[in-house]
Write a protein that holds these residues in place. Structure first.
Motif, PDB file in Angstrom:
ATOM      1  N   GLU A   1       0.828  -1.215   0.000  1.00 47.60           N
ATOM      2  CA  GLU A   1       0.000   0.000   0.000  1.00 47.60           C
ATOM      3  C   GLU A   1       0.856   1.256   0.000  1.00 47.60           C
ATOM      4  N   ALA A   2       1.949   1.233   0.780  1.00 54.70           N
ATOM      5  CA  ALA A   2       2.836   2.398   0.817  1.00 54.70           C
ATOM      6  C   ALA A   2       3.504   2.623  -0.530  1.00 54.70           C
ATOM      7  N   ALA A   3       3.945   1.540  -1.166  1.00 54.06           N
ATOM      8  CA  ALA A   3       4.579   1.671  -2.475  1.00 54.06           C
ATOM      9  C   ALA A   3       3.590   2.197  -3.517  1.00 54.06           C
ATOM     10  N   LEU A   4       2.371   1.678  -3.500  1.00 55.71           N
ATOM     11  CA  LEU A   4       1.350   2.163  -4.432  1.00 55.71           C
ATOM     12  C   LEU A   4       1.059   3.643  -4.211  1.00 55.71           C
ATOM     13  N   ARG A   5       0.905   4.040  -2.964  1.00 55.15           N
ATOM     14  CA  ARG A   5       0.594   5.444  -2.671  1.00 55.15           C
ATOM     15  C   ARG A   5       1.746   6.367  -3.070  1.00 55.15           C
ATOM     16  N   THR A   6       2.971   5.891  -2.914  1.00 59.27           N
ATOM     17  CA  THR A   6       4.130   6.688  -3.317  1.00 59.27           C
ATOM     18  C   THR A   6       4.142   6.903  -4.829  1.00 59.27           C
ATOM     19  N   ILE A   7       3.871   5.835  -5.573  1.00 58.28           N
ATOM     20  CA  ILE A   7       3.829   5.957  -7.030  1.00 58.28           C
ATOM     21  C   ILE A   7       2.710   6.895  -7.457  1.00 58.28           C
ATOM     22  N   ILE A   8       1.535   6.701  -6.888  1.00 58.61           N
ATOM     23  CA  ILE A   8       0.377   7.543  -7.232  1.00 58.61           C
ATOM     24  C   ILE A   8       0.660   9.006  -6.918  1.00 58.61           C
ATOM     25  N   HIS A   9       1.278   9.258  -5.755  1.00 56.54           N
ATOM     26  CA  HIS A   9       1.551  10.626  -5.319  1.00 56.54           C
ATOM     27  C   HIS A   9       2.521  11.349  -6.257  1.00 56.54           C
ATOM     28  N   ASN A  10       3.471  10.610  -6.817  1.00 53.79           N
ATOM     29  CA  ASN A  10       4.514  11.241  -7.637  1.00 53.79           C
ATOM     30  C   ASN A  10       4.257  11.154  -9.144  1.00 53.79           C
ATOM     31  N   ALA A  11       3.257  10.395  -9.541  1.00 50.76           N
ATOM     32  CA  ALA A  11       3.043  10.136 -10.972  1.00 50.76           C
ATOM     33  C   ALA A  11       2.812  11.409 -11.777  1.00 50.76           C
ATOM     34  N   HIS A  12       1.882  12.225 -11.332  1.00 49.27           N
ATOM     35  CA  HIS A  12       1.572  13.432 -12.107  1.00 49.27           C
ATOM     36  C   HIS A  12       2.722  14.435 -12.070  1.00 49.27           C
ATOM     37  N   THR A  13       3.483  14.429 -10.990  1.00 47.89           N
ATOM     38  CA  THR A  13       4.630  15.340 -10.908  1.00 47.89           C
ATOM     39  C   THR A  13       5.653  15.017 -11.978  1.00 47.89           C
ATOM     40  N   VAL A  14       5.998  13.730 -12.144  1.00 47.56           N
ATOM     41  CA  VAL A  14       7.013  13.393 -13.150  1.00 47.56           C
ATOM     42  C   VAL A  14       6.507  13.631 -14.567  1.00 47.56           C
ATOM     43  N   LEU A  15       5.203  13.530 -14.753  1.00 46.29           N
ATOM     44  CA  LEU A  15       4.653  13.792 -16.084  1.00 46.29           C
ATOM     45  C   LEU A  15       4.600  15.278 -16.388  1.00 46.29           C
ATOM     46  N   GLU A  16       4.338  16.090 -15.376  1.00 51.19           N
ATOM     47  CA  GLU A  16       4.232  17.539 -15.561  1.00 51.19           C
ATOM     48  C   GLU A  16       5.574  18.248 -15.406  1.00 51.19           C
ATOM     49  N   GLU A  17       6.471  17.649 -14.614  1.00 53.58           N
ATOM     50  CA  GLU A  17       7.802  18.239 -14.387  1.00 53.58           C
ATOM     51  C   GLU A  17       8.845  17.151 -14.625  1.00 53.58           C
ATOM     52  N   PRO A  18       9.176  16.877 -15.874  1.00 54.12           N
ATOM     53  CA  PRO A  18      10.048  15.740 -16.199  1.00 54.12           C
ATOM     54  C   PRO A  18      11.424  15.773 -15.535  1.00 54.12           C
ATOM     55  N   THR A  19      11.907  16.959 -15.176  1.00 47.81           N
ATOM     56  CA  THR A  19      13.243  17.049 -14.574  1.00 47.81           C
ATOM     57  C   THR A  19      13.177  17.234 -13.059  1.00 47.81           C
ATOM     58  N   ASN A  20      12.066  16.881 -12.459  1.00 50.12           N
ATOM     59  CA  ASN A  20      11.947  16.932 -10.998  1.00 50.12           C
ATOM     60  C   ASN A  20      12.667  15.708 -10.423  1.00 50.12           C
ATOM     61  N   TYR A  21      13.873  15.924  -9.915  1.00 50.99           N
ATOM     62  CA  TYR A  21      14.714  14.802  -9.478  1.00 50.99           C
ATOM     63  C   TYR A  21      14.065  14.026  -8.345  1.00 50.99           C
ATOM     64  N   ALA A  22      13.501  14.737  -7.379  1.00 49.35           N
ATOM     65  CA  ALA A  22      12.925  14.056  -6.214  1.00 49.35           C
ATOM     66  C   ALA A  22      11.820  13.094  -6.617  1.00 49.35           C
ATOM     67  N   ALA A  23      10.926  13.555  -7.501  1.00 52.41           N
ATOM     68  CA  ALA A  23       9.827  12.696  -7.946  1.00 52.41           C
ATOM     69  C   ALA A  23      10.332  11.551  -8.819  1.00 52.41           C
ATOM     70  N   ARG A  24      11.282  11.838  -9.697  1.00 51.41           N
ATOM     71  CA  ARG A  24      11.861  10.791 -10.540  1.00 51.41           C
ATOM     72  C   ARG A  24      12.533   9.714  -9.686  1.00 51.41           C
ATOM     73  N   ALA A  25      13.218  10.149  -8.632  1.00 49.92           N
ATOM     74  CA  ALA A  25      13.907   9.197  -7.755  1.00 49.92           C
ATOM     75  C   ALA A  25      12.902   8.293  -7.050  1.00 49.92           C
ATOM     76  N   GLU A  26      11.802   8.867  -6.575  1.00 52.28           N
ATOM     77  CA  GLU A  26      10.773   8.061  -5.903  1.00 52.28           C
ATOM     78  C   GLU A  26      10.185   7.015  -6.850  1.00 52.28           C
ATOM     79  N   ILE A  27       9.899   7.437  -8.074  1.00 46.88           N
ATOM     80  CA  ILE A  27       9.328   6.522  -9.058  1.00 46.88           C
ATOM     81  C   ILE A  27      10.330   5.425  -9.419  1.00 46.88           C
ATOM     82  N   MET A  28      11.586   5.806  -9.625  1.00 45.01           N
ATOM     83  CA  MET A  28      12.590   4.831 -10.042  1.00 45.01           C
ATOM     84  C   MET A  28      12.814   3.761  -8.974  1.00 45.01           C
ATOM     85  N   TRP A  29      12.932   4.185  -7.740  1.00 45.72           N
ATOM     86  CA  TRP A  29      13.166   3.224  -6.655  1.00 45.72           C
ATOM     87  C   TRP A  29      11.916   2.385  -6.402  1.00 45.72           C
TER      88      TRP A  29
END
Length: 387
Positions: free
Chosen positions: A218-246
């Motif tokens: 559940e935590a992993a799903l919520r983390t992905i959901i929380h950061n998904a739109h950020t990486v799509l709207e801000e492709p160079t947002n390192y923090a969000a990209r890092a969360e998604i990648m890990w």
């Protein structure tokens, strides 16, 4: 909770500029290396030059094989196996996403086998050994960078099948979120869907008393959901990209499946879709998973209620748990749609002319899934629900 053994030996090297150490990590395994990759993206963004320089600095001889396609083909795998045997390759380095890594794994297994590599995917033979593999990850999605499995498509009949072995886990995986900045948004969204599906396959289990891994899923799903739109709207947002990648790595490194029996029916159902239509795996999963949920949720309404509440914050209706469960499924479907994924066959411009064929091929080696067993008529109905 089931008894389990968890062992994941992949060394994860995470962060900015870490691809520069690939030579140091690779030379441990030998001086002759097969460099495996996809198209021109790694050459256009400079990653190819960085990797080659690092390898040459360590005195490593490189044999190259590019051209990996999404839903990687067994024909290229066979070509790679021939190169490994001809050049007495010590090590395979996959630079790319899940398709490149899966192709590298199949090559690694085939290089240690005298027969045809497709034998591993039909169940005729089991993998017993393979060349060591390293990874520079460019697409967070499949989790293949630290998993023990691989999926390959055979152009003869367009069968998409999986196999695996503990020795297929890469020796190391280099994860630099910066390398994902230039990914097209559609590819990013496909990756997000893929990693979510890996978690959902483990989450929907019949096993009781798995509270820790429930919460981790559940935590992993919520983390992905929380950061998904950020990486799509801000492709160079390192923090969000890092969360998604890990998250993509954690989703499929087997930790979330400890003590529980996952389902995996949706993946097998989707493999027929992308095998025939060559649709991106993540996009296919966005179509199939909600349909699977609608078909099976009554088997354990309470688990779907828990999913709706803990992942999507749906308020539990104590008088009508089925309403809560269906709301969670709807939220899942809406999320996939919100990140640009198709959620019906129609949206992907796929008709029903192959539904019967796909259902038959999917189940020709037996029923699918573990949450409930799915036979050919069940799979056909799920394709119908996904129309």
């Amino acid at each position: 909770m089931q008894d389990f053994v968890f062992q994941n030996s992949t060394k994860i090297i995470f962060g900015k500029d870490q691809e520069q150490v690939v030579g140091q990590e690779s030379v441990v395994y030998g001086k002759k290396l097969l460099l495996h990759y996809g198209g021109g993206r790694i050459k256009n963004n400079g990653l190819y030059d960085t990797v080659v320089k690092s390898l040459h600095d360590q005195g490593i001889e490189i044999v190259e094989l590019g051209g990996v396609k999404p839903n990687p083909r067994v024909s290229l795998v066979r070509e790679g196996i021939a190169l490994c045997k001809e050049h007495d390759i010590d090590f395979i380095l996959a630079v790319g996403g899940g398709s490149v890594i899966d192709s590298a794994k199949a090559i690694a297994a085939g290089a240690k086998y005298d027969g045809d590599v497709w034998d591993f995917f039909t169940g005729k033979e089991a993998v017993s050994d393979c060349l060591p593999i390293g990874v520079v990850l460019t697409i967070p999605a499949a989790g293949s960078e630290s998993s023990s499995g691989t999926v390959i498509t055979n152009e003869d009949g367009w069968y998409k099948r999986a196999t695996g072995h503990m020795k297929m886990r890469p020796q190391f995986a280099i994860l630099n979120p910066v390398l994902t900045y230039t990914l097209p948004s559609y590819q990013t969204a496909c990756g997000i869907t893929d990693m979510m599906a890996h978690i959902l396959e483990r989450y929907f289990t019949n096993e009781k008393n798995v509270e820790l891994t429930d919460r981790l899923c559940e935590a992993a799903l919520r983390t992905i959901i929380h950061n998904a739109h950020t990486v799509l709207e801000e492709p160079t947002n390192y923090a969000a990209r890092a969360e998604i990648m890990w998250s993509g790595t954690i989703a499929h490194n087997d930790l979330l499946g400890t003590g529980r029996i996952g389902d995996w029916g949706s993946h097998d159902i989707e493999h027929e879709l992308s095998g025939i239509y060559d649709i991106a795996h993540g996009a296919g999963l966005a179509i199939i998973f909600p349909a699977w949920m609608k078909y099976v949720y009554k088997h354990d309404v309470n688990r779907f209620v828990q999913f709706a509440n803990r992942v999507w914050d749906v308020e539990i209706d104590m008088n009508n748990p089925e309403k809560t469960a269906l709301a969670g499924i709807k939220k899942t479907e809406q999320f996939f749609s919100s990140i640009g994924m198709p959620v019906t066959m129609k949206e992907a411009e796929i008709g029903e002319e192959h539904f019967e064929e796909m259902a038959k091929k999917a189940t020709e080696r037996g029923p699918l899934g573990n949450f409930i067993k799915l036979y050919e008529p069940d799979v056909y109905q799920i394709y119908q629900l996904a129309k």
